[in-house]
Design an enzyme around this catalytic site. Structure first.
Site, PDB file in Angstrom:
ATOM      1  N   LYS A 116       0.787  -1.239   0.000  1.00 57.80           N
ATOM      2  CA  LYS A 116       0.000   0.000   0.000  1.00 57.80           C
ATOM      3  C   LYS A 116       0.820   1.290   0.000  1.00 57.80           C
ATOM      4  CE  LYS A 116      -3.453  -1.025  -0.467  1.00 57.80           C
ATOM      5  NZ  LYS A 116      -3.852  -1.635  -1.768  1.00 57.80           N
ATOM      6  N   TRP A 126      -0.703  -6.433 -13.755  1.00 54.58           N
ATOM      7  CA  TRP A 126       0.056  -7.540 -13.154  1.00 54.58           C
ATOM      8  C   TRP A 126       0.758  -8.384 -14.216  1.00 54.58           C
ATOM      9  CZ3 TRP A 126      -5.353  -7.308 -12.237  1.00 54.58           C
ATOM     10  CH2 TRP A 126      -6.137  -8.220 -12.941  1.00 54.58           C
ATOM     11  N   TRP A 186       4.311 -10.120 -10.152  1.00 54.10           N
ATOM     12  CA  TRP A 186       4.587 -10.195  -8.723  1.00 54.10           C
ATOM     13  C   TRP A 186       5.420 -11.408  -8.442  1.00 54.10           C
ATOM     14  CZ3 TRP A 186       2.470  -5.908  -7.403  1.00 54.10           C
ATOM     15  CH2 TRP A 186       2.649  -5.535  -6.077  1.00 54.10           C
ATOM     16  N   HIS A 236       7.090  -7.234  -2.861  1.00 52.79           N
ATOM     17  CA  HIS A 236       6.938  -6.660  -1.513  1.00 52.79           C
ATOM     18  C   HIS A 236       7.891  -7.367  -0.552  1.00 52.79           C
ATOM     19  CE1 HIS A 236       3.415  -4.333  -2.352  1.00 52.79           C
ATOM     20  NE2 HIS A 236       2.537  -5.305  -2.310  1.00 52.79           N
ATOM     21  N   ARG A 243       5.978   5.180   1.767  1.00 54.26           N
ATOM     22  CA  ARG A 243       4.851   6.085   2.013  1.00 54.26           C
ATOM     23  C   ARG A 243       4.718   6.283   3.523  1.00 54.26           C
ATOM     24  NH1 ARG A 243      -1.474   4.722   0.336  1.00 54.26           N
ATOM     25  NH2 ARG A 243      -2.227   6.870   0.490  1.00 54.26           N
ATOM     26  N   SER A 259      -4.581   2.535   4.642  1.00 54.30           N
ATOM     27  CA  SER A 259      -4.860   1.947   3.335  1.00 54.30           C
ATOM     28  C   SER A 259      -4.934   0.419   3.446  1.00 54.30           C
ATOM     29  CB  SER A 259      -3.764   2.378   2.351  1.00 54.30           C
ATOM     30  OG  SER A 259      -4.001   1.846   1.086  1.00 54.30           O
ATOM     31  N   LYS A 300      -8.612   6.293  -2.225  1.00 60.41           N
ATOM     32  CA  LYS A 300      -8.632   7.761  -2.131  1.00 60.41           C
ATOM     33  C   LYS A 300      -7.450   8.397  -2.841  1.00 60.41           C
ATOM     34  CE  LYS A 300     -11.159   8.845   2.090  1.00 60.41           C
ATOM     35  NZ  LYS A 300     -11.011   9.477   3.412  1.00 60.41           N
ATOM     36  N   GLY A 301      -6.289   7.755  -2.717  1.00 57.97           N
ATOM     37  CA  GLY A 301      -5.101   8.269  -3.401  1.00 57.97           C
ATOM     38  C   GLY A 301      -4.650   9.628  -2.905  1.00 57.97           C
TER      39      GLY A 301
HETATM   40  P1  A3P Z   1      -5.319   4.536  -0.652  1.00 58.09           P
HETATM   41  O1  A3P Z   1      -5.874   3.262  -0.113  1.00 58.09           O
HETATM   42  O2  A3P Z   1      -4.820   5.436   0.456  1.00 58.09           O
HETATM   43  O3  A3P Z   1      -6.236   5.255  -1.577  1.00 58.09           O
HETATM   44  P2  A3P Z   1      -0.325  -0.243  -3.657  1.00 58.09           P
HETATM   45  O4  A3P Z   1      -0.417  -0.096  -5.120  1.00 58.09           O
HETATM   46  O5  A3P Z   1       1.052  -0.304  -3.096  1.00 58.09           O
HETATM   47  O6  A3P Z   1      -1.201  -1.371  -3.170  1.00 58.09           O
HETATM   48  O7  A3P Z   1      -0.917   1.107  -3.010  1.00 58.09           O
HETATM   49  C1  A3P Z   1      -2.281   1.403  -3.109  1.00 58.09           C
HETATM   50  C2  A3P Z   1      -2.479   2.849  -2.663  1.00 58.09           C
HETATM   51  O8  A3P Z   1      -1.945   3.719  -3.675  1.00 58.09           O
HETATM   52  C3  A3P Z   1      -3.963   3.192  -2.509  1.00 58.09           C
HETATM   53  O9  A3P Z   1      -4.014   4.192  -1.495  1.00 58.09           O
HETATM   54  C4  A3P Z   1      -4.266   3.738  -3.905  1.00 58.09           C
HETATM   55  O10 A3P Z   1      -5.422   4.516  -3.974  1.00 58.09           O
HETATM   56  C5  A3P Z   1      -3.000   4.563  -4.143  1.00 58.09           C
HETATM   57  N1  A3P Z   1      -2.773   4.869  -5.562  1.00 58.09           N
HETATM   58  C6  A3P Z   1      -2.767   4.024  -6.604  1.00 58.09           C
HETATM   59  N2  A3P Z   1      -2.567   4.686  -7.769  1.00 58.09           N
HETATM   60  C7  A3P Z   1      -2.428   5.985  -7.428  1.00 58.09           C
HETATM   61  C8  A3P Z   1      -2.213   7.192  -8.195  1.00 58.09           C
HETATM   62  N3  A3P Z   1      -2.101   7.163  -9.517  1.00 58.09           N
HETATM   63  N4  A3P Z   1      -2.126   8.353  -7.513  1.00 58.09           N
HETATM   64  C9  A3P Z   1      -2.245   8.396  -6.174  1.00 58.09           C
HETATM   65  N5  A3P Z   1      -2.457   7.301  -5.406  1.00 58.09           N
HETATM   66  C10 A3P Z   1      -2.557   6.112  -6.027  1.00 58.09           C
END
Ligand code: A3P
Length: 285
Positions: free
Chosen positions: A44, A72, A77, A99, A121, A129, A249-250
């Site tokens: 995340k 993917w 992965w 990961h 992050r 998240s 939410k991003g």
């Molecule tokens: P949130 O749950 O806070 O929205 P990962 O890809 O490592 O699993 O991380 C997922 C997190 O990255 C999620 O956070 C997701 O919404 C956010 N994310 C994915 N693409 C994004 C983008 N283009 N800009 C900003 N955040 C992004």
């Protein structure tokens, strides 16, 4: 269908798609190539955002690949068995995700010139998240209350283990010419500068127009609208699509909407203790 976990060398992994045999193969036998690019993150932390950025950089900003091939498949992965199978068939130069904490990463990395991009992050945002994500995916157990999940997160009793161990382990490569790190927060604050820095590290300089195309096509809104990148195609075996979306939410700082003052202080106490030896400051400090 709830998933169970197993412990491999002290780290928790989901039983679905993971096995001790595969993890041992990845650590001891997987051959890293000099032209591999690894997108490495704790859960995340912006993994799939970085997949999108790296995919687009590879295509000079042209969105054709990200709109036609599932993320993917573009960046498998490595440690899950479907991902390992895909990684082994991937025509070089490979773009791979992981990961894994550094101690479980393929040993052959040490002898290679492969490039590592490590994205971190704010860990409180990672916690929030992951808490929401754990409710959607069948790979992970239901997180229970936020209070109990906070305890699990701080003690590393979550899939892939402790955030603190992950970050301090990988940051041990800081200064190595094949290691580049960036934060989710920097990507948010300065996407153009961040993309230019990534391009420079990869030795793939793009024009201003191409950088702008990468930023635009990897934006949260573009990814949300792209079925190759928004996980809407992920099988129900892995995710309950009724419960929420992968691209949630991003934003930066969502933890403030979820953690109480007490929970935040509990986090800070552990953070200070676990991070003190790293001698680094991050945008969230
Ligand atoms: P949130 O749950 O806070 O929205 P990962 O890809 O490592 O699993 O991380 C997922 C997190 O990255 C999620 O956070 C997701 O919404 C956010 N994310 C994915 N693409 C994004 C983008 N283009 N800009 C900003 N955040 C992004």
């Amino acid at each position: 269908m709830a998933c169970e976990y197993f412990t491999h060398k002290g780290v928790l992994f989901p039983c679905l798609d993971y096995s001790p045999e595969n993890l041992s193969y990845v650590e001891n036998e997987f051959q890293v190539r000099d032209d591999d690019v690894f997108n490495i993150t704790y859960l995340k932390s912006g993994t799939n955002w970085m997949v999108e950025i790296l995919s687009l950089i590879r295509c000079g900003g042209d969105p054709g690949w990200v709109r036609s091939v599932l993320n993917w498949d573009r960046a498998p992965w490595m440690e899950s068995w479907p991902g390992l199978e895909a990684a082994l068939k991937y025509p070089p130069p490979r773009l791979l995700c992981s990961h894994l904490p550094i101690q479980l990463f393929p040993k052959s990395l040490q002898r290679s010139k492969a490039k590592i991009i490590y994205t971190l992050r704010c860990p409180k945002d990672v916690l929030v998240s992951l808490y929401h994500f754990s409710k959607l995916v069948h790979l992970f157990k239901d997180p229970g209350s936020l209070d109990s999940f906070l305890e699990d997160f701080l003690s590393g009793n979550v899939p892939y283990g402790s955030w603190f161990d992950h970050v301090t382990g990988w940051m041990g490569l800081k200064g190595n010419e094949n290691f580049f790190f960036i934060t989710y927060e920097e990507l948010q604050q300065d996407p153009w500068g961040s993309v230019r820095r990534i391009c420079h590290f990869l030795g793939n300089e793009l024009s201003e127009e191409q950088v702008a195309a990468v930023v635009e096509n990897a934006s949260f809104q573009s990814m949300k609208g792209n079925k190759m990148s928004n996980f809407s195609q992920l099988s129900d075996k892995y995710m309950d699509h009724q419960k929420g979306e992968f691209l949630r939410k991003g934003i930066c700082g969502d933890w403030r909407n979820h953690l109480s003052e007490t929970q935040s202080q509990q986090f800070d106490t552990v953070y200070q203790k676990r991070m003190q030896d790293l001698d680094m400051t991050f945008p969230w400090d």
